[in-house]
Design a protein around this motif. Sequence first.
Motif, PDB file in Angstrom:
ATOM      1  N   ASP A 170       0.827  -1.211   0.000  1.00 47.38           N
ATOM      2  CA  ASP A 170       0.000   0.000   0.000  1.00 47.38           C
ATOM      3  C   ASP A 170       0.860   1.260   0.000  1.00 47.38           C
ATOM      4  O   ASP A 170       0.516   2.264  -0.631  1.00 47.38           O
ATOM      5  CB  ASP A 170      -0.932   0.017   1.212  1.00 47.38           C
ATOM      6  N   ALA A 171       1.970   1.218   0.684  1.00 57.45           N
ATOM      7  CA  ALA A 171       2.823   2.405   0.805  1.00 57.45           C
ATOM      8  C   ALA A 171       3.772   2.567  -0.371  1.00 57.45           C
ATOM      9  O   ALA A 171       4.126   3.705  -0.724  1.00 57.45           O
ATOM     10  CB  ALA A 171       3.623   2.345   2.106  1.00 57.45           C
ATOM     11  N   HIS A 172       4.182   1.470  -1.015  1.00 55.07           N
ATOM     12  CA  HIS A 172       5.329   1.565  -1.920  1.00 55.07           C
ATOM     13  C   HIS A 172       5.100   1.082  -3.353  1.00 55.07           C
ATOM     14  O   HIS A 172       6.001   1.234  -4.188  1.00 55.07           O
ATOM     15  CB  HIS A 172       6.516   0.801  -1.324  1.00 55.07           C
ATOM     16  N   LEU A 173       3.930   0.526  -3.666  1.00 55.07           N
ATOM     17  CA  LEU A 173       3.719   0.083  -5.053  1.00 55.07           C
ATOM     18  C   LEU A 173       3.762   1.253  -6.031  1.00 55.07           C
ATOM     19  O   LEU A 173       4.278   1.126  -7.147  1.00 55.07           O
ATOM     20  CB  LEU A 173       2.383  -0.649  -5.184  1.00 55.07           C
ATOM     21  N   SER A 174       3.218   2.403  -5.634  1.00 56.49           N
ATOM     22  CA  SER A 174       3.253   3.558  -6.549  1.00 56.49           C
ATOM     23  C   SER A 174       4.680   4.025  -6.783  1.00 56.49           C
ATOM     24  O   SER A 174       5.044   4.413  -7.896  1.00 56.49           O
ATOM     25  CB  SER A 174       2.400   4.700  -5.998  1.00 56.49           C
ATOM     26  N   GLY A 175       5.524   3.979  -5.751  1.00 56.35           N
ATOM     27  CA  GLY A 175       6.930   4.339  -5.927  1.00 56.35           C
ATOM     28  C   GLY A 175       7.643   3.382  -6.858  1.00 56.35           C
ATOM     29  O   GLY A 175       8.459   3.789  -7.693  1.00 56.35           O
ATOM     30  N   LEU A 176       7.333   2.080  -6.739  1.00 58.88           N
ATOM     31  CA  LEU A 176       7.929   1.092  -7.642  1.00 58.88           C
ATOM     32  C   LEU A 176       7.485   1.348  -9.076  1.00 58.88           C
ATOM     33  O   LEU A 176       8.301   1.270 -10.010  1.00 58.88           O
ATOM     34  CB  LEU A 176       7.531  -0.316  -7.196  1.00 58.88           C
ATOM     35  N   ALA A 177       6.203   1.671  -9.268  1.00 59.59           N
ATOM     36  CA  ALA A 177       5.709   1.934 -10.623  1.00 59.59           C
ATOM     37  C   ALA A 177       6.427   3.127 -11.248  1.00 59.59           C
ATOM     38  O   ALA A 177       6.834   3.083 -12.411  1.00 59.59           O
ATOM     39  CB  ALA A 177       4.197   2.182 -10.582  1.00 59.59           C
ATOM     40  N   ARG A 178       6.582   4.206 -10.482  1.00 57.40           N
ATOM     41  CA  ARG A 178       7.291   5.390 -11.015  1.00 57.40           C
ATOM     42  C   ARG A 178       8.743   5.064 -11.334  1.00 57.40           C
ATOM     43  O   ARG A 178       9.278   5.489 -12.367  1.00 57.40           O
ATOM     44  CB  ARG A 178       7.225   6.542 -10.013  1.00 57.40           C
ATOM     45  N   ALA A 179       9.388   4.320 -10.447  1.00 60.61           N
ATOM     46  CA  ALA A 179      10.795   3.978 -10.670  1.00 60.61           C
ATOM     47  C   ALA A 179      10.959   3.105 -11.915  1.00 60.61           C
ATOM     48  O   ALA A 179      11.932   3.251 -12.671  1.00 60.61           O
ATOM     49  CB  ALA A 179      11.356   3.273  -9.442  1.00 60.61           C
ATOM     50  N   LEU A 180      10.013   2.201 -12.152  1.00 59.30           N
ATOM     51  CA  LEU A 180      10.071   1.354 -13.350  1.00 59.30           C
ATOM     52  C   LEU A 180       9.881   2.182 -14.616  1.00 59.30           C
ATOM     53  O   LEU A 180      10.525   1.922 -15.640  1.00 59.30           O
ATOM     54  CB  LEU A 180       9.011   0.265 -13.266  1.00 59.30           C
ATOM     55  N   ARG A 181       8.987   3.183 -14.570  1.00 60.56           N
ATOM     56  CA  ARG A 181       8.813   4.057 -15.736  1.00 60.56           C
ATOM     57  C   ARG A 181      10.114   4.779 -16.064  1.00 60.56           C
ATOM     58  O   ARG A 181      10.528   4.863 -17.229  1.00 60.56           O
ATOM     59  CB  ARG A 181       7.725   5.098 -15.453  1.00 60.56           C
ATOM     60  N   ARG A 182      10.734   5.323 -15.035  1.00 62.74           N
ATOM     61  CA  ARG A 182      11.988   6.045 -15.276  1.00 62.74           C
ATOM     62  C   ARG A 182      13.053   5.105 -15.806  1.00 62.74           C
ATOM     63  O   ARG A 182      13.798   5.440 -16.739  1.00 62.74           O
ATOM     64  CB  ARG A 182      12.444   6.718 -13.978  1.00 62.74           C
ATOM     65  N   LEU A 183      13.150   3.923 -15.236  1.00 62.70           N
ATOM     66  CA  LEU A 183      14.127   2.936 -15.710  1.00 62.70           C
ATOM     67  C   LEU A 183      13.868   2.591 -17.171  1.00 62.70           C
ATOM     68  O   LEU A 183      14.807   2.494 -17.981  1.00 62.70           O
ATOM     69  CB  LEU A 183      14.055   1.684 -14.843  1.00 62.70           C
ATOM     70  N   SER A 184      12.609   2.408 -17.544  1.00 61.80           N
ATOM     71  CA  SER A 184      12.272   2.077 -18.928  1.00 61.80           C
ATOM     72  C   SER A 184      12.738   3.175 -19.883  1.00 61.80           C
ATOM     73  O   SER A 184      13.324   2.891 -20.940  1.00 61.80           O
ATOM     74  CB  SER A 184      10.759   1.875 -19.065  1.00 61.80           C
TER      75      SER A 184
END
Length: 596
Positions: A170-184
């Motif tokens: 709940d706290a960190h899935l959105s952060g993971l999604a943003r980080a994956l976008r930047r990595l992509s």
Amino acid sequence: MDEIPIGMPEEGPAAAQAAAGLRRGPAQRNPDAHLSDLAGALRNLSERLEEEGRWPEALAAAQVSVGLYRGLARANPDAHLSDLAGALHHLSERLDEVDRHWEALVAAQEAVGLYRGLAQADPDAHLSGLARALNNLSLEHWWVDQHEEALVAAQEAVGLYRGLAQTDPDAHLSGLARALRRLSTQLKELKRREEALVAVQEAVGLYRGLAQADPDAHLSGLAYALRDLSRRLDELKRREEALVAGQEVVGLYRGLAQANPAYKFELASSLKSLAEQLSSVGREEEARAADQEARDLRRAPTEPAPDDRLPGLADPLINPSVAPGAVEQREEAPAADQDSPNCYRVLTQETPDAHLPDLASALYNLSDQLAQLEWVATWAEALAALHEAVHIRRGLAQANPDAHLPELALSVNHLSERLDQNDERYEALTAAQEAVALYRELARTNPDAHLPGLAGALHNLFHRFEEMAWQEAWQVAWPEDAFLPKSVVPAESPEALAALHEAVRIRRGLAQANPDAHLPDLAEALHNLPLSVWEGRWEEALTTAQETVGLYRGLAQANPDHLPSLARSLNYLSEWLEKMGRLEESIAAAQEAADL
């Protein structure tokens, strides 16, 4: 005790301004008890000012907050190091907003260093802060063309967020999604397209789940991620899949724009992309309809909005991060047109100090986009936009060289290339010489940050000298023919060769210190050494050609995108071996190149 220097703008968001004001008096009288409260109030004020688009004032508050936290952390690190790390992260973001990217990078690096130490001591409390700081550090590395360093930081951020999301989704899935976008995005720019696709596909999956649970918070993130997915698929020639994703993007932005007109720029951009995708699969009538709707949206008058909303209307064209609901997503801009500079021209008339850097960036990006169209008619427009960006940045650098000299150097070097593209050889050479002088000054004060830029500017200067030599030889020796015969190929000037040798020397040193980041540039520089360099020194030429092949062989093993360069270097080696009578080895090198 001396008065605490906390001069701040007189006006600001009322509640935050009042809170900071109330804490000034107690902090003056009893700093040990109240400085921490004042530092926190100033950081909060900075955040409120940023939300209103008052970026210079937000930056000023952030700088004072960092100064206060720095003193507090020296006196009591256990209590205040985490506050200082957070304040530095916030300062880096505020510096980024006013295009002071080198300073933003320094602040981001310090924030990461502090969070790393804190996370080692107490991972439960500080790993999330380290992940956020690394994500921001990745962006700042990217802005200053340190792409390999940016990728390393982005990959570490994804790894940390993945672990955090497993323990507290709940706290960190959105952060993971943003980080994956930047990595992509960064993998795509480094031509690692399959890996880029995998990363953005995971991001889309995460955003779908988040948007189902809380559409108000995450629909915009899903739209951005799907837009990226559509682009990654298109780059891999998976046209039908790209089209499906593009259609979903348009649908999402339609809904978002109905709720908030500021999203109409994103809707127009997504319709333009959809039109191109429809055309690529032969659906021309639908493509024309989508393109016309995009044009109508861009021409439609914007609904009246307060002045503090104008930056939100301008920025999605240059940087989608500041669109509503996407404050933290600043990594990749949609295709922009004249709208973005025009919006910033309006803003600059009202507050030039705040928005001149934005106008320069918008013009710089517009120049790039026009040049990439590869139509001769747009090259003149690209050059005009870049001339204006350079003019603005020259004035900014005169007023504040620490903040704006790096952007001026980058722009002038780019201007040299654009002038050469427009066959303005003398002007291109003059601009290249200025760029070298600017980067030389920057590299004297901060070699780690600016030696790569100096090497690039020197290499560009060599090419400008080379183009001048060809033009003069053409005019003098063969003025009436479209092609210059080999008998009058011009020799490089001493100035050209000096620039090239210095560029190679710098890149060799950079590659020794950081091979992942700089070996490709060194290999390219060695490969581009002209024949005249080796006059009477064939053994040395052969050694350099063999070194170049060795470098590209290693690079190609790690990343197949370097295989064409390996083939090219093998052909070059084959030529040298033939010159020296080593025919069997020459044939072997040529055959390997052909096989590749």
